[in-house]
Write an enzyme that holds these catalytic residues in place. Structure first.
Site, short mmCIF file in Angstrom:
data_model
loop_
_atom_site.label_atom_id
_atom_site.label_comp_id
_atom_site.label_asym_id
_atom_site.label_seq_id
_atom_site.Cartn_x
_atom_site.Cartn_y
_atom_site.Cartn_z
CD GLU A 173 -3.18 -0.93 2.07
OE1 GLU A 173 -3.10 -0.12 3.01
OE2 GLU A 173 -4.19 -1.64 1.89
CD GLU A 292 -3.79 -5.86 3.04
OE1 GLU A 292 -4.65 -5.16 3.59
OE2 GLU A 292 -2.57 -5.63 3.09
O1 AHR Z 1 -5.23 -5.86 6.94
C1 AHR Z 1 -5.15 -4.72 7.72
C2 AHR Z 1 -4.42 -3.57 7.02
O2 AHR Z 1 -5.20 -3.11 5.95
C3 AHR Z 1 -3.11 -3.90 6.37
O3 AHR Z 1 -2.04 -3.85 7.25
C4 AHR Z 1 -2.97 -2.82 5.34
O4 AHR Z 1 -2.21 -3.23 4.24
C5 AHR Z 1 -4.40 -2.48 4.99
O5 AHR Z 1 -4.63 -1.12 5.03
#
Ligand code: AHR
Length: 497
Positions: A173, A292
């Site tokens: 990210e 994610e």
């Molecule tokens: O999964 C929780 C968080 O969400 C992770 O650390 C991040 O990559 C995202 O913003």
């Protein structure tokens, strides 16, 4: 209401389902590692300090690629803190989640656990505060045969055999201003290319994932991805997508229609990869790594600050019936896009936005556990395009969507069909037609439902939302016929000839 008819034909093939879309994500944050998979003091601990009850539940999810160690965490992580004798490892202040990290679990503990669990390790390197060289050194530590500095360090730490990790994420990210070391796209692209080169010089068999936009509503969405991929070209095998959704407006019908925008997000990013390939005249194209995804909206804000505690209670989202249908929708969408989505990781696996929770020695299975388990156990085969004829509804944010959200997989002598009834209050008749096959029998049919949209499991009442056999599934005139309860998700395995 008229029923929904699903039409399946073995010629309508999308692509083989990559088993890695049933991946997970284990981040050093909250109680995911400590009090999650690893708790030496627990009565459930094995000889390695891992919780046998948690691992037993995770085994049922049959996960594949496991992303580690973060997440936002990785952008401040120095992997050398987490290797070597445990008593010599430093305790550090972890800035991403304002927590204390003891480093008692690190690379070699994760590799051992992955091997035991049959997971494919998927490592993320620190491109926030770390350097390309640090990333390269980690590759040597993990993958090189003995005889050089970092490989020998691994041997000295008790791991003679290389871990042979193929899948690596180039940071996390990096488009988000909250990210440690966040930079504009052009800067990240340079950093990622430098790291990719050094890592590949070390081991040319690596598969690399570029960090794409972290959300669809980022102001730099697509612009970031275009710039990064255009610069990286062949260096990236995949680009990452992230997506967290929620029912902030408390409009269940709208929330359940979010799958339409997950489809759209995948198609947007696929377009970027195809356009970059065309513009740069590349032989190879990058695929999508949805590394994610989940429902996450209640445990936000103040709930994200670890207050400088080890294993703080943060991001402990409680999942209900409507979330369960949305989670099934994510997986349906990945199967529908099996030609481009090759890896996906539910975020996360235990305690932190997770299907499994612990509380002391107790463990709880949340609603979202069930669709993952039901689909993961039916994942072998080729995704089929499903023809749908049935009612639809107009959602406030995502336009018209079919009442039944679905996907299908053609396996060896079987067809797997997944279907969610998004009606809030009406059961719905479903018919499944295999156009060029004879349906011999219904090998299995399970359903998850519950008393209302907000129904959820608790330690006191753990079986409010669970998977049960779906009754009265019949084959009439060669067509599977059944009724889906309101707000339900069902999975079928049909024996076909
Ligand atoms: O999964 C929780 C968080 O969400 C992770 O650390 C991040 O990559 C995202 O913003």
């Amino acid at each position: 209401m008229k029923p929904t008819n699903l039409y399946l034909h073995s010629a309508f093939q999308i692509a083989e389902v990559d088993s890695r879309i049933f991946g997970g994500f284990l981040e050093h944050m909250g109680r995911a590692v400590y009090e999650g998979v690893y708790e030496p003091g627990s009565k459930h601990a094995d000889e390695h300090g891992c919780r046998k009850d948690v691992l037993g539940a995770l085994r049922k999810l049959n996960m594949t690629a496991m992303r580690y160690p973060g997440g936002n965490f990785v952008s401040g992580y120095h992997w050398e803190d987490g290797v070597g004798p445990k008593e010599e490892r430093p305790t550090v202040r972890e800035l991403a989640w304002k927590s204390i990290e003891t480093n008692q679990f690190g690379t070699n503990e994760f590799m051992r656990l992955s091997q035991e669990m049959g997971w494919t390790p998927m490592m993320a390197v620190n491109l926030g505060t770390g350097t390309p060289e640090e990333a390269r050194n980690w590759v040597e530590y993990c993958n090189a045969t003995p005889g050089t500095k970092y490989a020998d360090l691994r041997v000295a730490h008790g791991c003679k055999k290389p871990h042979d990790v193929k899948l690596w994420c180039l940071g996390n990210e990096m488009d988000g201003p909250w990210q440690l070391g966040h930079v504009p796209a052009e800067h990240y692209a340079i950093r990622a290319q430098q790291a990719a080169k050094l890592m590949r010089d070390m081991d040319d068999s690596l598969e690399l994932v570029a960090a794409g936009s972290c959300a669809k509503d980022m102001p730099t969405y697509i612009d970031w991805d275009w710039k990064v991929m255009d610069y990286l070209g062949d260096w990236a095998d995949y680009i990452s997508l992230h997506r967290y959704v929620g029912n902030e407006a408390n409009n269940t019908a709208d929330y359940l229609a979010v799958t339409a925008s997950i489809d759209r997000q995948i198609e947007d990013m696929d377009a970027v990869c195809r356009a970059v390939q065309a513009r740069k005249r590349l032989k190879k194209r990058a695929y999508l790594c949805f590394d994610e995804w989940n429902v996450w909206y209640r445990a936000r804000g103040a709930d994200q600050n670890g207050k400088w505690k080890p294993a703080p209670h943060i991001l402990e989202e409680v999942y209900n019936l409507e979330d369960m249908i949305v989670v099934a929708g994510f997986l349906n969408s990945f199967i529908r896009h099996a030609d481009v989505v090759k890896i996906a990781n539910i975020a996360q696996i235990v305690n932190v936005i997770a299907p499994i929770m612990t509380e002391g020695d107790k463990m709880l299975i949340q609603s979202i556990f069930y669709p993952f388990m039901m689909m993961s156990s039916r994942r072998e085969g080729i995704a089929l395009r499903v023809g749908i004829d049935g009612p639809s509804y107009e959602s406030k944010s995502y336009g018209e969507v079919p009442l039944v959200d679905t996907s299908a997989i053609l396996g060896d002598g079987v067809m797997h069909v997944f279907a969610s009834n998004r009606s809030l209050d009406e059961k719905h008749r479903l018919r499944i037609h295999a156009l060029d096959k004879e349906i011999l029998s219904v090998e299995s049919a399970e359903v998850v439902t519950g008393p209302n949209a907000k129904a959820h499991n608790t330690f006191a009442k753990p079986n409010v939302v669970t998977a049960k056999p779906l009754k009265r599934v019949q084959i009439r005139d060669g067509v599977v016929q059944c009724s889906l309860p309101p707000m339900s998700f069902a999975a079928f395995t049909l024996r076909v000839k």
